[in-house]
Design a protein around this motif. Structure first.
Motif, PDB file in Angstrom:
ATOM      1  N   UNK A   1      53.263  19.307  -6.823  1.00 15.60           N
ATOM      2  CA  UNK A   1      52.446  20.314  -6.129  1.00 15.60           C
ATOM      3  C   UNK A   1      53.236  21.621  -6.023  1.00 15.60           C
TER       4      UNK A   1
ATOM      5  N   UNK B   1      51.242  26.645  -6.142  1.00 20.21           N
ATOM      6  CA  UNK B   1      51.042  27.700  -5.143  1.00 20.21           C
ATOM      7  C   UNK B   1      52.385  28.096  -4.549  1.00 20.21           C
TER       8      UNK B   1
ATOM      9  N   UNK C   1      45.800  22.131   0.762  1.00 21.69           N
ATOM     10  CA  UNK C   1      45.477  21.324   1.951  1.00 21.69           C
ATOM     11  C   UNK C   1      46.692  20.538   2.419  1.00 21.69           C
ATOM     12  N   UNK C   2      47.385  19.923   1.470  1.00 24.54           N
ATOM     13  CA  UNK C   2      48.559  19.105   1.818  1.00 24.54           C
ATOM     14  C   UNK C   2      49.605  19.954   2.547  1.00 24.54           C
ATOM     15  N   UNK C   3      49.922  21.116   1.940  1.00 23.68           N
ATOM     16  CA  UNK C   3      50.944  21.984   2.529  1.00 23.68           C
ATOM     17  C   UNK C   3      50.479  22.533   3.871  1.00 23.68           C
TER      18      UNK C   3
ATOM     19  N   UNK D   1      45.592  12.906  -3.809  1.00 23.17           N
ATOM     20  CA  UNK D   1      46.748  13.322  -4.629  1.00 23.17           C
ATOM     21  C   UNK D   1      47.021  12.249  -5.686  1.00 23.17           C
TER      22      UNK D   1
ATOM     23  N   UNK E   1      46.758  13.430  -9.476  1.00 22.37           N
ATOM     24  CA  UNK E   1      48.020  13.598 -10.208  1.00 22.37           C
ATOM     25  C   UNK E   1      48.613  12.274 -10.697  1.00 22.37           C
TER      26      UNK E   1
ATOM     27  N   UNK F   1      45.862  13.005   6.582  1.00 20.95           N
ATOM     28  CA  UNK F   1      46.956  12.947   5.600  1.00 20.95           C
ATOM     29  C   UNK F   1      46.740  11.800   4.613  1.00 20.95           C
TER      30      UNK F   1
ATOM     31  N   UNK G   1      44.160  12.800   2.089  1.00 20.40           N
ATOM     32  CA  UNK G   1      44.731  13.739   1.114  1.00 20.40           C
ATOM     33  C   UNK G   1      45.653  12.988   0.145  1.00 20.40           C
TER      34      UNK G   1
ATOM     35  N   UNK H   1      46.667  20.761  -3.209  1.00 20.29           N
ATOM     36  CA  UNK H   1      48.028  21.207  -2.885  1.00 20.29           C
ATOM     37  C   UNK H   1      48.016  22.091  -1.635  1.00 20.29           C
TER      38      UNK H   1
ATOM     39  N   UNK I   1      48.265  21.189   6.010  1.00 17.77           N
ATOM     40  CA  UNK I   1      48.256  20.137   7.041  1.00 17.77           C
ATOM     41  C   UNK I   1      49.673  19.827   7.497  1.00 17.77           C
ATOM     42  N   UNK I   2      50.595  19.743   6.543  1.00 17.60           N
ATOM     43  CA  UNK I   2      51.976  19.382   6.885  1.00 17.60           C
ATOM     44  C   UNK I   2      52.647  20.474   7.726  1.00 17.60           C
TER      45      UNK I   2
END
Lengths: 245, 124
Positions: B119, B122, A143-145, B107, B111, B100, B103, A141, A147-148
């Motif tokens: 997600x 956090x 990493x995704x956020x 994901x 999930x 991306x 990733x 999570x 990178x985006x």
């Protein structure tokens, strides 16, 4: 040659992907030491840039490069950490750690706006796999956020740079896109307000390297490197940008 | 945001881009009237897609649209910066989208879905 300061970790970073684990750990410390020596030479202004239009005169940014070298003593800690925790993809971790160092050094040294942009983008891309090494849901999570947010930010910075070149073209300024000739830019800036917008888009959407969840989800060495090095790298860049606002 | 609302918003953004581009007098694009509206439309709809969708694949597509918009803007606006834009987009699209995609694959494995609403552990 000033370029050696970032070329050395780049080359060793690529080597670390293919070398055996033990050797790549030694390479990490060796590169850290070489980087430290080169940064000290830079500080003493013993190195001259091969591309003076792109890299600044040594000394102006040597302090941050020296800081980077000092912080890279983390490399010594990292070898112990890697020996204690048997990572599945240790080579990937070591390789990206070195690439991260290379790109961050490039950020502190580059004086050409587009080279700076490329270095910032490369830093984001090199640090993303480091956050993901835990391979847990939280690190995924983060990493995704990360990178985006950083990718969109850096895309906006590219757009800002384009407006900058456009304002130069419209203003008839033929100087290079590096910071020293930018002292001519206030004339262009007064005529065409887009320069201010360009810099503001750089400023507002600068990559959030200090996003706490990103480094909290990462492995210990990255966790210590990222929040410490982020301001060190961003500081001189932001100071340079602000000086022209 | 729902699909119908998204479609209408997208249409609205395209119309707004066409109207705004009429008021901008840029000599480099005076030959082709549709170039600038197309660039701005791509940019804003890409941004909209990034903000309005929860599906990670749709978000990556939004990001690629945004990059295409920047590329189109850059190549039409400025003659000096064309090679720079080419290189920038190459780095962004090639490396950024590759990362991306990796990733995204993870994901999906972790999930069992690519919905980014999962997600949410956090938070600031």
């Amino acid at each position: 040659m000033v370029e050696l300061v970032f070329i050395t970790p780049f080359v060793t970073g690529l080597l670390a992907f293919v070398l055996p684990k033990a050797l790549s750990r030694q390479l990490l410390v060796f590169t850290g030491a070489v980087h430290l020596v080169l940064s000290l030479l830079l500080w003493k202004t013993a190195l001259r840039p091969f591309l003076p239009n792109i890299l600044p005169c040594p000394g102006r940014t040597a302090v941050s490069s020296g800081d980077l070298a000092a912080v890279f003593l983390i490399a010594i800690y990292t070898t112990g950490y890697l020996a204690a925790h048997q990572l599945k993809s240790e080579n990937v971790f070591t390789g990206f750690m070195l690439l991260f160092l290379s790109t961050m050094t490039m950020v502190t040294l580059s004086d050409h706006i587009m080279v700076l942009w490329i270095a910032i983008e490369a830093t984001t891309l090199a640090s993303a796999p480091l956050i993901f090494t835990h391979r847990s849901g939280a690190s995924l999570e983060a990493t995704w956020k990360y990178v985006l947010i950083c990718s969109v930010g850096i895309a906006m910075a590219l757009l800002g740079s384009l407006f900058l070149t456009l304002s130069m073209e419209l203003g008839g300024v033929t100087a290079a896109l590096s910071f020293p000739p930018c002292r001519l830019w206030p004339v262009t800036w007064i005529r065409h307000g887009s320069k201010r917008d360009s810099f503001l888009s750089w400023w507002d959407t600068a990559p959030r390297w200090g996003w706490p969840h990103a480094y909290l989800a990462a492995r210990c060495p990255q966790r210590s490197a990222q929040p410490g090095l982020g301001p060190v790298v961003r500081g001189p860049v932001e100071l340079r940008l602000f000086r022209h606002l | 945001m729902g699909y119908h609302a998204s479609l209408f918003s997208g249409l609205g953004l395209i119309v707004a881009a066409a109207v705004i581009s009429r008021y901008l007098n840029i000599p480099a694009i005076s030959d082709s009237a549709l170039l600038f509206p197309a660039a701005i439309s791509l940019l804003v709809t890409g941004m909209f897609l990034l903000m309005a969708r929860r599906n990670a694949i749709a978000m990556v597509i939004g990001y690629i649209m945004l990059e295409n918009g920047i590329y189109l803007t850059g190549t039409t606006f400025s003659t000096q910066a064309r090679h720079i834009v080419e290189f920038g987009i190459l780095l962004d699209v090639l490396a950024g989208v590759m990362i991306m995609a990796i990733i995204l694959q993870n994901i999906k494995q972790t999930f069992d879905d690519v919905d980014t609403s999962l997600l949410r552990t956090l938070k600031e």
